[in-house]
Design an enzyme around this catalytic site. Structure first.
Site, PDB file in Angstrom:
ATOM      1  N   GLY A   1       0.858  -1.233  -0.122  1.00  0.00           N
ATOM      2  CA  GLY A   1       0.023   0.067  -0.224  1.00  0.00           C
ATOM      3  C   GLY A   1       0.702   1.264   0.008  1.00  0.00           C
ATOM      4  O   GLY A   1       0.216   2.460   0.645  1.00  0.00           O
TER       5      GLY A   1
ATOM      6  N   ASN B   1       1.647   2.983  -2.668  1.00  0.00           N
ATOM      7  CA  ASN B   1       1.109   4.110  -3.639  1.00  0.00           C
ATOM      8  C   ASN B   1      -0.311   4.557  -2.994  1.00  0.00           C
ATOM      9  O   ASN B   1      -0.382   5.822  -3.024  1.00  0.00           O
ATOM     10  CB  ASN B   1       0.816   3.354  -4.792  1.00  0.00           C
ATOM     11  CG  ASN B   1       1.960   3.382  -5.652  1.00  0.00           C
ATOM     12  OD1 ASN B   1       2.448   4.306  -6.141  1.00  0.00           O
ATOM     13  ND2 ASN B   1       2.637   2.217  -5.813  1.00  0.00           N
TER      14      ASN B   1
ATOM     15  N   MET C   1      -3.972  -6.968  -6.988  1.00  0.00           N
ATOM     16  CA  MET C   1      -3.527  -8.160  -7.484  1.00  0.00           C
ATOM     17  C   MET C   1      -4.614  -9.183  -7.975  1.00  0.00           C
ATOM     18  O   MET C   1      -4.402 -10.374  -8.181  1.00  0.00           O
ATOM     19  CB  MET C   1      -2.535  -9.158  -6.550  1.00  0.00           C
ATOM     20  CG  MET C   1      -1.461  -8.405  -6.140  1.00  0.00           C
ATOM     21  SD  MET C   1      -0.263  -7.658  -7.378  1.00  0.00           S
ATOM     22  CE  MET C   1       0.378  -9.142  -8.035  1.00  0.00           C
TER      23      MET C   1
ATOM     24  N   LEU D   1      -9.107  -7.486 -13.361  1.00  0.00           N
ATOM     25  CA  LEU D   1     -10.886  -7.156 -13.400  1.00  0.00           C
ATOM     26  C   LEU D   1     -11.528  -7.725 -14.659  1.00  0.00           C
ATOM     27  O   LEU D   1     -10.877  -7.811 -15.495  1.00  0.00           O
ATOM     28  CB  LEU D   1     -10.620  -5.305 -13.541  1.00  0.00           C
ATOM     29  CG  LEU D   1      -9.824  -4.563 -12.675  1.00  0.00           C
ATOM     30  CD1 LEU D   1     -10.220  -3.268 -12.767  1.00  0.00           C
ATOM     31  CD2 LEU D   1      -9.958  -5.161 -11.141  1.00  0.00           C
TER      32      LEU D   1
ATOM     33  N   HIS E   1       1.791   0.917 -12.914  1.00  0.00           N
ATOM     34  CA  HIS E   1       2.496  -0.226 -13.287  1.00  0.00           C
ATOM     35  C   HIS E   1       3.973   0.126 -13.533  1.00  0.00           C
ATOM     36  O   HIS E   1       4.440   1.492 -13.899  1.00  0.00           O
ATOM     37  CB  HIS E   1       1.984  -0.504 -14.751  1.00  0.00           C
ATOM     38  CG  HIS E   1       2.755  -1.920 -15.392  1.00  0.00           C
ATOM     39  ND1 HIS E   1       2.254  -3.139 -14.799  1.00  0.00           N
ATOM     40  CD2 HIS E   1       3.816  -2.149 -16.078  1.00  0.00           C
ATOM     41  CE1 HIS E   1       3.230  -3.993 -15.398  1.00  0.00           C
ATOM     42  NE2 HIS E   1       4.226  -3.397 -16.244  1.00  0.00           N
TER      43      HIS E   1
ATOM     44  N   GLU F   1      -9.882  -3.429 -20.834  1.00  0.00           N
ATOM     45  CA  GLU F   1     -10.262  -4.843 -20.547  1.00  0.00           C
ATOM     46  C   GLU F   1      -8.945  -5.727 -20.730  1.00  0.00           C
ATOM     47  O   GLU F   1      -8.840  -6.650 -20.323  1.00  0.00           O
ATOM     48  CB  GLU F   1     -11.491  -5.321 -21.491  1.00  0.00           C
ATOM     49  CG  GLU F   1     -12.761  -4.649 -20.886  1.00  0.00           C
ATOM     50  CD  GLU F   1     -13.901  -5.003 -21.511  1.00  0.00           C
ATOM     51  OE1 GLU F   1     -14.007  -6.098 -22.188  1.00  0.00           O
ATOM     52  OE2 GLU F   1     -15.012  -4.060 -21.560  1.00  0.00           O
TER      53      GLU F   1
ATOM     54  N   ASP G   1      -2.965  -4.155 -18.723  1.00  0.00           N
ATOM     55  CA  ASP G   1      -1.975  -3.325 -18.506  1.00  0.00           C
ATOM     56  C   ASP G   1      -1.830  -2.370 -19.970  1.00  0.00           C
ATOM     57  O   ASP G   1      -0.638  -2.407 -20.538  1.00  0.00           O
ATOM     58  CB  ASP G   1      -0.537  -4.217 -18.478  1.00  0.00           C
ATOM     59  CG  ASP G   1      -0.361  -4.692 -17.009  1.00  0.00           C
ATOM     60  OD1 ASP G   1      -0.838  -3.735 -15.890  1.00  0.00           O
ATOM     61  OD2 ASP G   1       0.440  -5.498 -16.817  1.00  0.00           O
TER      62      ASP G   1
ATOM     63  N   GLU H   1       6.854   6.332  -8.932  1.00  0.00           N
ATOM     64  CA  GLU H   1       5.420   5.846  -8.908  1.00  0.00           C
ATOM     65  C   GLU H   1       4.777   6.891  -7.759  1.00  0.00           C
ATOM     66  O   GLU H   1       3.636   7.205  -8.048  1.00  0.00           O
ATOM     67  CB  GLU H   1       5.259   4.602  -8.096  1.00  0.00           C
ATOM     68  CG  GLU H   1       5.802   3.443  -9.274  1.00  0.00           C
ATOM     69  CD  GLU H   1       5.444   2.152  -8.835  1.00  0.00           C
ATOM     70  OE1 GLU H   1       4.658   1.922  -7.994  1.00  0.00           O
ATOM     71  OE2 GLU H   1       6.532   1.055  -9.013  1.00  0.00           O
TER      72      GLU H   1
END
Ligand code: GRF
Length: 212
Positions: free
Chosen positions: A23, A25, A101, A104, A120, A153, A156, A185
């Site tokens: 966590g 980020n 992780m 979706l 990413h 969909e 990445d 990031e």
């Protein structure tokens, strides 16, 4: 065929974070919110893992948290439908994946099209997937970095919002390169949220244009 255009809303945003692990980020985003760098509030931190350290941090910071156990759902679509329900009942404007992780399903991607971001740790479209810092070293690339993108969909592969590059050094290990990338990031993910809620992000097809 005319190209579909999406413009992010200029408003005080309602943000949900989805995470599965450390966590960091999420913490960077929450810090930016608390310091007033992003015009938004985190209304929910959701995890698929009860023991995710990020979930504990969220509780310590007084945020609403929710853990949904995937084993209690018959299908991945059912699981994501429950997430959509929880997000919609909180009027969430933007979903931020922060080390989440799970892949979706279209159920979630479609319900929040152009409203789900991910970070990413590589310069997409190079090195999608997992363990990408090690892959960058193994390929001998001179630069790697990180990418904030909208979630589509295809994993990445959604429209790229921001990227930051870092050098890959001769003696890098997965740990040293990951640490160098992580600094970036934590800088560009909050920045992407700021731009989003300033209404400065436009998505045209697969390209993102930022005002100013
Ligand atoms: C980060 O490297 C991020 O790029 C990737 O997963 C990792 C999550 O780290 N998607 P953290 O949980 O935010 O510390």
């Amino acid at each position: 065929m005319s190209e579909e255009i999406y413009r992010s809303p200029r408003k005080t945003g309602r943000v949900a974070i989805l995470l599965s692990g450390r966590g960091s980020n999420f913490r960077a985003i929450d810090d930016a919110v608390r310091e007033g760098r992003i015009d938004a509030g985190i209304v929910l931190v959701l995890s698929n893992k009860e023991d995710a350290p990020g979930l504990r941090t969220a509780r310590e910071r007084g945020l609403e948290t929710l853990c949904l156990d995937p084993k209690l759902f018959a299908t991945r679509e059912d699981y994501d439908a429950e997430i959509v329900r929880r997000l919609e009942e909180r009027n969430v404007d933007l979903v931020c994946l922060a080390g989440y992780m799970r892949i979706l399903t279209p159920v979630l991607c479609r319900a929040f099209k152009n409203r789900i971001m991910n970070i990413h740790p590589a310069l997409l479209p190079s090195f999608p997937g997992l363990h990408v810092q090690q892959k960058a070293i193994d390929w001998g690339v001179r630069f790697s970095g990180c990418t904030v993108h909208f979630v589509a969909e295809e994993v990445d592969m959604g429209p790229i919002i921001l990227q930051a590059a870092v050098p890959v050094l001769r003696d890098d290990t997965e740990e040293t390169l990951s640490a160098r990338i992580l600094v970036e990031e934590h800088r560009i993910y909050p920045e992407a949220l700021r731009l989003f809620f300033e209404g400065r992000i436009e998505v045209r097809g697969r390209r993102v244009f930022i005002d100013g």
